[in-house]
Motif scaffolding. Sequence first.
Motif, PDB file in Angstrom:
ATOM      1  N   PHE A  58       4.617  80.444  40.727  1.00 24.38           N
ATOM      2  CA  PHE A  58       5.049  79.653  39.577  1.00 24.38           C
ATOM      3  C   PHE A  58       5.388  78.218  39.976  1.00 24.38           C
ATOM      4  O   PHE A  58       5.187  77.288  39.195  1.00 24.38           O
ATOM      5  CB  PHE A  58       6.248  80.317  38.900  1.00 24.38           C
ATOM      6  CG  PHE A  58       5.870  81.450  37.997  1.00 24.38           C
ATOM      7  CD1 PHE A  58       5.244  81.213  36.779  1.00 24.38           C
ATOM      8  CD2 PHE A  58       6.096  82.763  38.366  1.00 24.38           C
ATOM      9  CE1 PHE A  58       4.869  82.262  35.945  1.00 24.38           C
ATOM     10  CE2 PHE A  58       5.726  83.816  37.546  1.00 24.38           C
ATOM     11  CZ  PHE A  58       5.113  83.560  36.334  1.00 24.38           C
ATOM     12  N   PHE A  59       5.872  78.037  41.198  1.00 21.34           N
ATOM     13  CA  PHE A  59       6.169  76.691  41.682  1.00 21.34           C
ATOM     14  C   PHE A  59       4.877  75.884  41.805  1.00 21.34           C
ATOM     15  O   PHE A  59       4.800  74.733  41.354  1.00 21.34           O
ATOM     16  CB  PHE A  59       6.886  76.791  43.029  1.00 21.34           C
ATOM     17  CG  PHE A  59       7.589  75.532  43.427  1.00 21.34           C
ATOM     18  CD1 PHE A  59       8.705  75.102  42.737  1.00 21.34           C
ATOM     19  CD2 PHE A  59       7.134  74.777  44.491  1.00 21.34           C
ATOM     20  CE1 PHE A  59       9.361  73.943  43.098  1.00 21.34           C
ATOM     21  CE2 PHE A  59       7.769  73.609  44.861  1.00 21.34           C
ATOM     22  CZ  PHE A  59       8.896  73.190  44.164  1.00 21.34           C
ATOM     23  N   VAL A  60       3.867  76.491  42.431  1.00 22.04           N
ATOM     24  CA  VAL A  60       2.569  75.812  42.572  1.00 22.04           C
ATOM     25  C   VAL A  60       1.936  75.579  41.199  1.00 22.04           C
ATOM     26  O   VAL A  60       1.379  74.508  40.931  1.00 22.04           O
ATOM     27  CB  VAL A  60       1.628  76.653  43.470  1.00 22.04           C
ATOM     28  CG1 VAL A  60       0.222  76.060  43.476  1.00 22.04           C
ATOM     29  CG2 VAL A  60       2.173  76.721  44.890  1.00 22.04           C
ATOM     30  N   TYR A  61       2.045  76.589  40.323  1.00 27.03           N
ATOM     31  CA  TYR A  61       1.498  76.450  38.969  1.00 27.03           C
ATOM     32  C   TYR A  61       2.167  75.288  38.231  1.00 27.03           C
ATOM     33  O   TYR A  61       1.496  74.503  37.553  1.00 27.03           O
ATOM     34  CB  TYR A  61       1.699  77.752  38.204  1.00 27.03           C
ATOM     35  CG  TYR A  61       1.249  77.689  36.753  1.00 27.03           C
ATOM     36  CD1 TYR A  61      -0.104  77.743  36.430  1.00 27.03           C
ATOM     37  CD2 TYR A  61       2.177  77.559  35.721  1.00 27.03           C
ATOM     38  CE1 TYR A  61      -0.519  77.672  35.114  1.00 27.03           C
ATOM     39  CE2 TYR A  61       1.764  77.491  34.403  1.00 27.03           C
ATOM     40  CZ  TYR A  61       0.422  77.548  34.097  1.00 27.03           C
ATOM     41  OH  TYR A  61       0.020  77.467  32.791  1.00 27.03           O
ATOM     42  N   THR A  62       3.481  75.166  38.390  1.00 23.97           N
ATOM     43  CA  THR A  62       4.207  74.070  37.747  1.00 23.97           C
ATOM     44  C   THR A  62       3.737  72.720  38.263  1.00 23.97           C
ATOM     45  O   THR A  62       3.542  71.774  37.492  1.00 23.97           O
ATOM     46  CB  THR A  62       5.720  74.229  37.990  1.00 23.97           C
ATOM     47  OG1 THR A  62       6.157  75.491  37.486  1.00 23.97           O
ATOM     48  CG2 THR A  62       6.499  73.124  37.296  1.00 23.97           C
ATOM     49  N   LEU A  63       3.542  72.637  39.581  1.00 25.80           N
ATOM     50  CA  LEU A  63       3.044  71.377  40.150  1.00 25.80           C
ATOM     51  C   LEU A  63       1.661  71.041  39.608  1.00 25.80           C
ATOM     52  O   LEU A  63       1.364  69.881  39.291  1.00 25.80           O
ATOM     53  CB  LEU A  63       2.993  71.479  41.678  1.00 25.80           C
ATOM     54  CG  LEU A  63       4.333  71.375  42.414  1.00 25.80           C
ATOM     55  CD1 LEU A  63       4.111  71.531  43.913  1.00 25.80           C
ATOM     56  CD2 LEU A  63       5.010  70.039  42.124  1.00 25.80           C
ATOM     57  N   LEU A  64       0.801  72.064  39.506  1.00 24.10           N
ATOM     58  CA  LEU A  64      -0.549  71.824  38.978  1.00 24.10           C
ATOM     59  C   LEU A  64      -0.489  71.362  37.521  1.00 24.10           C
ATOM     60  O   LEU A  64      -1.256  70.491  37.107  1.00 24.10           O
ATOM     61  CB  LEU A  64      -1.388  73.097  39.092  1.00 24.10           C
ATOM     62  CG  LEU A  64      -1.740  73.544  40.516  1.00 24.10           C
ATOM     63  CD1 LEU A  64      -2.506  74.862  40.493  1.00 24.10           C
ATOM     64  CD2 LEU A  64      -2.569  72.474  41.227  1.00 24.10           C
ATOM     65  N   VAL A  65       0.434  71.956  36.738  1.00 26.34           N
ATOM     66  CA  VAL A  65       0.595  71.538  35.347  1.00 26.34           C
ATOM     67  C   VAL A  65       1.062  70.086  35.282  1.00 26.34           C
ATOM     68  O   VAL A  65       0.566  69.295  34.469  1.00 26.34           O
ATOM     69  CB  VAL A  65       1.589  72.462  34.619  1.00 26.34           C
ATOM     70  CG1 VAL A  65       1.960  71.883  33.258  1.00 26.34           C
ATOM     71  CG2 VAL A  65       0.991  73.850  34.442  1.00 26.34           C
TER      72      VAL A  65
END
Length: 420
Positions: free
Chosen positions: A179-186
Amino acid sequence: MSRLTLRIVIILAAISIVGITITQIYWVRKAFDLKENQFNHDVVASLTSVANKIIEISKTPTAANNPVVQLSTNYFVVMVNGPVDSNVLEFLLVTEFEKRHITANFDYGIYDCVEKCMAGGNSVFPQKISNRTQISELPTWNNDGYYFGVMFSGVEANLLSQMGIWGFSSIVLLIVIFFFVYTLLVILRQRRLSEIQKDFINNMTHEFKTPISTIALSTQVLKDPGIVQFPERLLNYATIIENENQRLKQQVERVLQMARIEKEDLGLKKETLPLHDIIREAVNNKSFQSANVSIQLNLQDGDSLISVDKLHMVNVLYNLLDNAIKYNVRKPEITISTTRHERMIHIEIQDNGIGLHKDNLKKIFNRFYRVPTGNVHDVKGFGLGLSYVKKIVEAHEGKVTVVSDPETGSRFTIHLPLAL
């Protein structure tokens, strides 16, 4: 958020993720080592107890040293100073392992001093795993005395299954990292969209300012009462206003078309038409006729019928021809060719323009994308043309491809199915 701040955030986030992952791996490894040491300790204690009971039953002398020797990570041998009954040994092994909650599968064998090999053993599967090891495959020890060997199978899997809290924490950590990586990608995607929106607004403002300024200037001239004495000038400025108004209308219509396309609201009105007629209509556009452009048609013999929305397909060809003219520093020379292959028709538009670098070829069909030219706005447009081309061609069950080299020109190919 500035570009530098975002870069710092990403670097710190990456360092944090790597640090947390390394820490988790370190403690999981430590916990596994502790489990392994505890397992070995419990096994040695169990086998020592078995050895003592066998010695007690057989009334043989007690070993002076520790009777248990660990030859490898999962193989143990036990000195017993006398012959051992297989059934008694298995009963004792199972009983002692159960006392210490050792649930790993194991094989045991008894060393035959006469045959000089392991024999008289069995496989025990507390976990009902059917990967039996042949007793003869148990390694012999460099010792001619009486002993038996015990080999455990699946020790690592068994130990891992006992590390429930560590497995759970590792899964939670993976979810957090995801979720941390997903948030950064968003965040990166939103920033990119913000930059695209900003570029689009800048381009749109630039595109609209020129015709609006021209119309305003022409209006000021027409307000001069003396202009009526010069009919030619009056007609000239009226024509300028008309042309600029038409230009504004086309730009607005293009934006509205893309909005409809994004909503999948194309409203295609397909009809079966000769392809060559559509090509000629696009080529005969007055804006191409007035420009210093050379357009050569190399159409196949015999016309081909396709099922298309005429207005949209003419606009597709117009966009490609318009780009071939705009992105050119020489006299534009364009060749339009058609070829047939089975049930497909291929339309090639070759130009002698500035061409495209390989990195840009992957992005030119993206909405709002324009080939970077710094702050120079010598080429008009919103970056919508090729995105529109791709959407319309795909809506007609076709595809568009491009081959290009810098300074030598580009070749766009539209592949469309023939009408049945």
